[in-house]
Design a protein around this motif. Structure first.
Motif, mmCIF file in Angstrom:
data_model
loop_
_atom_site.group_PDB
_atom_site.id
_atom_site.type_symbol
_atom_site.label_atom_id
_atom_site.label_comp_id
_atom_site.label_asym_id
_atom_site.label_seq_id
_atom_site.Cartn_x
_atom_site.Cartn_y
_atom_site.Cartn_z
ATOM 1 N N ARG A 151 0.815 -1.215 0.000
ATOM 2 C CA ARG A 151 0.000 0.000 0.000
ATOM 3 C C ARG A 151 0.851 1.268 0.000
ATOM 4 O O ARG A 151 0.511 2.251 -0.662
ATOM 5 C CB ARG A 151 -0.964 0.028 1.189
ATOM 6 C CG ARG A 151 -1.984 1.154 1.067
ATOM 7 C CD ARG A 151 -3.079 1.083 2.113
ATOM 8 N NE ARG A 151 -4.148 1.997 1.766
ATOM 9 C CZ ARG A 151 -4.175 3.288 2.112
ATOM 10 N NH1 ARG A 151 -3.170 3.796 2.830
ATOM 11 N NH2 ARG A 151 -5.177 4.063 1.761
ATOM 12 N N ARG B 98 -8.402 4.140 -2.177
ATOM 13 C CA ARG B 98 -9.504 4.202 -1.215
ATOM 14 C C ARG B 98 -9.915 2.792 -0.771
ATOM 15 O O ARG B 98 -10.211 2.566 0.402
ATOM 16 C CB ARG B 98 -10.672 4.950 -1.855
ATOM 17 C CG ARG B 98 -11.870 5.111 -0.969
ATOM 18 C CD ARG B 98 -12.913 6.085 -1.505
ATOM 19 N NE ARG B 98 -12.752 6.490 -2.863
ATOM 20 C CZ ARG B 98 -13.408 5.959 -3.902
ATOM 21 N NH1 ARG B 98 -14.227 4.950 -3.698
ATOM 22 N NH2 ARG B 98 -13.235 6.422 -5.127
ATOM 23 N N THR C 10 -8.094 0.179 -0.515
ATOM 24 C CA THR C 10 -7.069 -0.514 0.273
ATOM 25 C C THR C 10 -6.980 -0.017 1.710
ATOM 26 O O THR C 10 -6.166 -0.532 2.484
ATOM 27 C CB THR C 10 -5.684 -0.368 -0.391
ATOM 28 O OG1 THR C 10 -5.333 1.022 -0.477
ATOM 29 C CG2 THR C 10 -5.675 -0.988 -1.774
ATOM 30 N N ARG C 11 -7.794 0.964 2.084
ATOM 31 C CA ARG C 11 -7.762 1.436 3.469
ATOM 32 C C ARG C 11 -8.123 0.315 4.435
ATOM 33 O O ARG C 11 -7.585 0.244 5.543
ATOM 34 C CB ARG C 11 -8.732 2.608 3.643
ATOM 35 C CG ARG C 11 -8.283 3.888 2.949
ATOM 36 C CD ARG C 11 -9.360 4.951 3.022
ATOM 37 N NE ARG C 11 -8.973 6.155 2.302
ATOM 38 C CZ ARG C 11 -9.823 7.134 1.972
ATOM 39 N NH1 ARG C 11 -11.099 7.045 2.329
ATOM 40 N NH2 ARG C 11 -9.384 8.192 1.311
ATOM 41 N N ASN C 12 -9.062 -0.521 4.021
ATOM 42 C CA ASN C 12 -9.490 -1.619 4.889
ATOM 43 C C ASN C 12 -9.473 -2.954 4.159
ATOM 44 O O ASN C 12 -10.213 -3.871 4.527
ATOM 45 C CB ASN C 12 -10.910 -1.350 5.422
ATOM 46 C CG ASN C 12 -10.984 -0.089 6.253
ATOM 47 O OD1 ASN C 12 -10.319 0.028 7.264
ATOM 48 N ND2 ASN C 12 -11.782 0.864 5.811
#
Length: 269
Positions: free
Chosen positions: A207, A244, A246-248
Motif C-alpha cells: 500500500r 480508497r 485498500t484502506r481496509n
C-alpha cells in the motif's frame, strides 16, 4: 413508492401494495431481469392473496441466473475496438458473467455494435447516455445496474485473455480476506509506434508503494467490493479509487499475463 418499484409491479401484474413488502434491491433485480429476458409475467393471478403473491415474486427472484462477475465497460467513440473487447469476454473460460456497456454519448456506432452483441448474447447489454459525461460517471452508471457477486472494469479499447476472469474470481473465492485481485498485463502500442508490444510485470501488493505509484491497471483488476470512480479525481480517478479500497482491504497480485491494454493516439483513459 419508487418508480422502479411501481414498474416492477406493473410488469409482474402485482398490486402496488406489494411494494412495501419486498426490499428495493430485489425489486430492482426483478425489473432488470424482466427487461433483459422480455418476461411480462411470473404467473400472478388476481385471486392470489398478497402473501402468496409476494412469496411467488421472491421465489422467482431466487431462480434468476445471478452472474458471478459483472463487467462494466464504459465506452466513448470506441467503434473501432469494442468488438474485440466484447469478443474477449465471450472467449473467457468462465462463462458465468454479465457485461454492461455504457455508451458515454458516442458520435460513432459504439452503441449499435454493443447492442448487436447483446441481441446475440443475453449476457451483454448496452446503456446509452444522452451526452458525454466522462469515463468515471459512465462507469458508475454501469455499476448501479450490476448484479454480480464480483465486479470488474474493462476499458472499451482493452481486452482480456481467456483465463483472466476465472483466475481472478477463483482467487477471490479461495482467499476470503482478499478484497481485490490484479494481474500482469501486455501493453500493445499502436500508432505511432507501429504495433510494438511490451510486458508489464506488476509488483506484489504494497500500500505504501501504491500511494506513490499507480501500479494496478483497473482493466486487469477484479474486486468483491463496490467500486466507485470519483469524477472530481479525473484523470486519476481509477488510482484514487484503488487507494480508497485498500484502506481496509488486502489485494493479491497474480503474476500472470492475462490482460491487454491497447495504447493509441485517441486514448481517453
Amino acid at each position: 413508492a419508487s418508480n422502479i418499484a411501481r414498474l416492477a409491479c406493473d410488469l409482474t401484474g402485482a398490486p402496488h401494495s406489494l411494494i412495501q413488502m419486498v426490499d428495493p434491491p430485489a425489486i430492482q433485480v426483478v425489473v432488470k431481469r424482466l427487461a433483459m429476458q422480455k418476461i411480462r409475467t411470473i404467473g400472478w393471478k388476481p385471486d392470489v392473496s398478497l402473501e402468496d403473491g409476494m412469496r411467488k415474486v421472491m421465489e422467482w427472484v431466487k431462480t434468476l441466473p445471478w452472474p458471478r462477475l459483472s463487467i462494466v465497460v464504459p465506452a466513448f467513440n470506441a467503434a473501432r475496438t469494442i468488438s474485440q473487447t466484447l469478443k474477449s469476454l465471450q472467449d473467457q473460460t468462465m462463462t458465468d458473467w454479465e457485461a454492461i456497456v455504457v455508451d458515454d454519448g458516442s458520435a460513432d456506432y459504439t452503441y449499435n455494435i454493443a447492442r448487436a452483441f447483446g441481441e446475440r448474447d443475453p449476457r451483454i447489454w448496452a446503456i446509452r447516455l444522452d451526452r458525454n459525461s466522462g469515463a468515471p460517471r459512465a462507469f458508475n452508471v454501469g455499476v448501479a445496474h450490476a448484479a454480480g457477486k464480483y465486479l470488474a472494469h474493462l476499458a472499451a479499447d482493452d481486452y482480456w485473455l481467456p483465463d483472466f476472469a476465472a483466475t481472478c474470481v477463483d482467487t477471490l473465492e479461495n482467499e476470503q480476506m482478499c478484497t481485490g485481485v490484479y494481474t500482469d498485463f501486455i501493453e500493445w502500442h499502436e500508432e505511432p509506434w507501429g504495433g510494438m508490444k511490451s510486458i508489464r510485470r506488476m509488483p506484489d501488493f504494497d500500500r505504501k508503494r501504491l500511494l506513490r505509484e499507480d501500479y494496478v491497471n483497473l482493466s486487469a483488476f477484479v474486486t468483491r467490493w463496490p467500486l466507485y470512480l470519483d469524477p472530481k479525481w479525473e484523470p486519476v480517478s481509477d488510482w484514487e479509487s484503488v487507494i480508497r479500497m485498500t484502506r481496509n482491504g488486502l489485494f493479491i497480485h497474480v503474476p500472470k499475463l492475462l490482460s491487454v491494454r491497447r495504447m493509441h493516439g485517441n486514448q481517453i483513459t
